[in-house]
Design a protein around this motif. Structure first.
Motif, PDB file in Angstrom:
ATOM      1  N   ARG A  31      -7.089   8.917   7.643  1.00  0.00           N
ATOM      2  CA  ARG A  31      -8.384   8.261   7.403  1.00  0.00           C
ATOM      3  C   ARG A  31      -9.393   8.695   8.458  1.00  0.00           C
ATOM      4  O   ARG A  31     -10.536   9.011   8.137  1.00  0.00           O
ATOM      5  CB  ARG A  31      -8.205   6.735   7.471  1.00  0.00           C
ATOM      6  N   LYS A  36     -10.147   2.986   1.500  1.00  0.00           N
ATOM      7  CA  LYS A  36      -8.786   3.374   1.901  1.00  0.00           C
ATOM      8  C   LYS A  36      -8.618   4.883   1.987  1.00  0.00           C
ATOM      9  O   LYS A  36      -7.665   5.370   2.549  1.00  0.00           O
ATOM     10  CB  LYS A  36      -7.787   2.809   0.875  1.00  0.00           C
ATOM     11  N   LEU A  38      -7.683   6.840  -0.290  1.00  0.00           N
ATOM     12  CA  LEU A  38      -6.411   7.200  -0.932  1.00  0.00           C
ATOM     13  C   LEU A  38      -6.454   8.568  -1.612  1.00  0.00           C
ATOM     14  O   LEU A  38      -5.527   9.372  -1.487  1.00  0.00           O
ATOM     15  CB  LEU A  38      -6.037   6.134  -1.975  1.00  0.00           C
ATOM     16  N   ARG A  91       0.150  -2.924  -1.387  1.00  0.00           N
ATOM     17  CA  ARG A  91      -1.056  -3.151  -0.593  1.00  0.00           C
ATOM     18  C   ARG A  91      -1.652  -4.540  -0.878  1.00  0.00           C
ATOM     19  O   ARG A  91      -1.424  -5.109  -1.958  1.00  0.00           O
ATOM     20  CB  ARG A  91      -2.094  -2.066  -0.902  1.00  0.00           C
TER      21      ARG A  91
END
Ligand code: GRG
Length: 296
Positions: free
Chosen positions: A15, A48, A50, A294
């Motif tokens: 991240r 996030k 992702l 999550r």
């Protein structure tokens, strides 16, 4: 990969890497009518990440350094962020909060939010086609770019959004709900995995299982998104929950427990697909479990 692999640490590191790169792709501008500030408001400091992480993790699975593909992965995050901005608009889902702060059209204006979405969508293609991309020759880059373009458009995410709107006040069969979620959410997640695999020079026989992994993971991700809307913590999720009330969702069709079971089943299908990939897939497996468990 050792058994002590810490997925939270891995995701945190990735991240930060993506965040640093995103900060550079839209520099703060002057005398630009506020467009760069609006794009940065939505793009930086939240989410996030992702999809770009999956792209990088897929490339790494085939032994290529993630750092070479961060620019491409940022392109995918730009597409995702544009879709959230437009999805939040009054003419679409009309949401006031996103990623823990007021949505872009609330903080700026509808017109600026539309333009910022357009700016991010077009920037995405500049980044993915970009000359700055290392480690992938033009043919691979073009193939990866074409996979993401298709998934983001009217045969993927835009189709899913159109179906979402169409079925808002109509009855929907479970098979159509699956089609809707597969296009709205799973298509871009699948494309993140497949494009990363292509950039990472995955052997061609691994592309099908990687695609199936991405699709099942994407579907599980959307079922969990529905579950979080029904049962999650508003502060953690960072947006107003319970807004799916009028929409057909997995919990509304199958109940909360039924939806949980389906999310587990799709995650297992994703993990099973990876059995056909000989490379070390432990990071991808850990991401799939993380996406299922999550809380935001
Ligand atoms: C073409 C006008 C026009 C609008 C496009 C395509 C589209 C609108 C919207 C896409 C549909 C959409 C928003 C799907 C939602 C998918 C989803 C689960 C979003 C949340 O993703 P997370 O949880 O978000 O990864 P963060 O904030 O973590 O990045």
């Amino acid at each position: 990969m050792s058994r002590a692999f810490d997925i939270e640490k891995y995701l945190g590191r990735r991240r930060e890497q993506i965040e640093r790169a995103l900060d550079k792709v839209v520099p703060a501008g002057k005398n630009d009518g506020g467009i760069s500030a609006a794009m940065r408001y939505s793009l930086i400091g939240g989410g996030k990440r992702l999809r770009p992480i999956l792209c990088l993790a897929a490339a790494e699975t085939f032994g290529k350094p993630a750092a070479h593909f961060v620019q491409f992965a940022c392109g995918i995050e730009c597409i995702h962020t544009y879709s959230l901005i437009h999805d939040d608009l009054p003419a679409m889902d009309n949401d006031d909060m996103r990623r823990g702060k007021p949505t872009l059209h609330v903080a700026f204006s509808d017109a600026v939010a539309i333009l910022a979405g357009d700016g991010l969508l077009t920037l995405a293609f500049e980044l993915m086609a970009g000359r700055g991309l290392k480690g992938a020759e033009a043919a691979r880059r073009l193939e990866a770019l074409s996979v993401v373009s298709r998934a983001a458009g009217f045969r993927g995410m835009v189709l899913g959004q159109a179906l979402d709107i169409y079925y808002e006040d109509r009855e929907i069969a479970p098979a159509m709900l699956k089609t809707l979620h597969t296009n709205k959410t799973a298509a871009l997640i699948e494309a993140s995995v497949v494009s990363g695999s292509i950039l990472g020079q995955a052997p061609s026989h691994t592309l099908k299982p990687m695609k199936q992994f991405g699709r099942s993971l994407g579907l599980a991700f959307q079922i969990v998104d529905d579950l979080l809307d029904a049962t999650g913590d508003e502060e953690l999720v960072g947006k107003q929950l319970g807004k799916d009330g009028s929409k057909a969702t997995y919990p509304s069709l199958f109940g909360v427990e039924g939806a949980r079971l389906l999310a587990r089943r799709e995650t297992d299908a994703a993990l099973n697909s990876l059995k056909r990939v000989k490379q070390d897939t432990s990071v991808l497996r850990a991401i799939a479990e993380y996406a299922l468990n999550r809380s935001y």
